[in-house]
Design an enzyme around this catalytic site. Sequence first.
Site, short mmCIF file in Angstrom:
data_model
loop_
_atom_site.label_atom_id
_atom_site.label_comp_id
_atom_site.label_asym_id
_atom_site.label_seq_id
_atom_site.Cartn_x
_atom_site.Cartn_y
_atom_site.Cartn_z
CD GLU A 38 -50.75 -14.46 -38.59
OE1 GLU A 38 -51.32 -15.20 -37.76
OE2 GLU A 38 -50.38 -14.87 -39.71
CB SER A 78 -45.76 -20.38 -47.96
OG SER A 78 -46.49 -19.16 -47.84
N GLY A 119 -48.35 -16.99 -45.14
CA GLY A 119 -49.69 -16.92 -45.71
C GLY A 119 -49.73 -16.34 -47.11
CE LYS A 143 -50.96 -18.45 -39.19
NZ LYS A 143 -50.42 -17.65 -40.26
CD GLU A 154 -43.62 -18.61 -38.51
OE1 GLU A 154 -44.18 -19.58 -39.02
OE2 GLU A 154 -44.21 -17.80 -37.78
CG HIS A 171 -47.29 -15.88 -35.26
ND1 HIS A 171 -47.92 -15.09 -36.18
CD2 HIS A 171 -47.03 -17.06 -35.87
CE1 HIS A 171 -48.07 -15.78 -37.32
NE2 HIS A 171 -47.53 -16.98 -37.16
CG ASN A 213 -50.27 -20.86 -35.69
OD1 ASN A 213 -51.30 -20.83 -35.02
ND2 ASN A 213 -49.61 -19.77 -36.07
P1 PGA Z 1 -48.38 -20.17 -43.29
O1 PGA Z 1 -48.27 -19.60 -41.78
O2 PGA Z 1 -47.90 -21.60 -43.25
O3 PGA Z 1 -49.87 -20.07 -43.59
O4 PGA Z 1 -47.55 -19.31 -44.14
C1 PGA Z 1 -47.12 -19.88 -41.02
C2 PGA Z 1 -47.26 -19.23 -39.65
O5 PGA Z 1 -47.87 -18.15 -39.55
O6 PGA Z 1 -46.76 -19.76 -38.65
#
Ligand code: PGA
Length: 250
Positions: A98, A214, A175, A10, A169, A96, A8
Site C-alpha cells: 500500500e 488473505s 485484501g 492499517k 506478500e 508494504h 497489521n
Molecule cells: P490482508 O492484508 O491480510 O488483509 O490480505 C495483508 C497485509 O496487507 O499485510
Amino acid sequence: MKDLMAANWKMFKTIEQAAEFMQEFIDLIGDKMPANRDILIIPPFTALDSVQGARSGTGIHMGAQNFYPQTEGAFTGEISPQMLQDAGCTFALTGHSERRHIFKEDDELIGQKTRFGLDSGLKIILCIGEKLEERRQGQLENILRKQLTTALQGISQDRIAQNLVIAYEPVWAIGTGEVAGPTEIAAAHLFVRTVLTELFAEQGEKIRILYGGSVKPGNCAEIMALDNVCGVLVGGASLNAQSFAQIVMA
Ligand code: PGA
C-alpha cells in the site's frame, strides 16, 4: 528463532477499539501464549499508547506501520524511528504494497527507510511482492530479487537475522480473499531464501520470512507448515480478536 505472527491494523481502530481488542485478545490467549511464536501488533499511530498500556507484562510486541528516515526535523506530518521507540515500538514495516502503490514509495526510498530503521535499532519487516500481471509475465523472480537487493544494499550483516524480517506478500492476494496456493508460497519463499543467502551468507539462512495476503484462521496452519515460512503478516483477519487469536494458535 521464534516464528512471528504479526497483525497489521492499517488505518483501522480508534483508541477505544484498540483497547477493547487488546483486552479480548489477551483474555483469549490467557496462559496459552505459544512458546515458539512472537506476537506483534502494528496499530495506527493514534492507538500506540493504548496498545502499549495493554501489552505490558504479556510478551506481546508492538510495531509501527510507517516512519520517515530522519531522527527529527522540519518534516511536517512525519514520525521518526526514535519517536516510535519512545512510544514502545520495537518493530516497523517498510515496503508494504500500500505504501508502494498508493503513496508511490520506490525501492530507493524503501531502502533508505530500511537502512535508517535498522541503524536506529528498530527491527524491520521489509515487505515485497509481485503484481498479478508481473507474475503472469514470468517476472516473479526478477521483481523479488530487485525489491530485495535494492532495499538491502549496503546493510551490514551484524545481527541481521535478529533485526530483519522479510514479508512475502503477493499484491494480488492482499485484501482480496485470494490466497496464494501452497506451491506458489513455497516456491516464492525458497527463492527469497536463496537471495538472502547470496546477500548475507549463513545469516541469510536464519532471517525470518513471513507470508502475507488473505491469511485467515482457516488457512494459517497449512501456510505455517510450509518450508521457509516463519510466520504471517495479517491485515483484515487481525482486526478481530477471536480471529487473530485463532491465527496465533493455529
Ligand atoms: P490482508 O492484508 O491480510 O488483509 O490480505 C495483508 C497485509 O496487507 O499485510
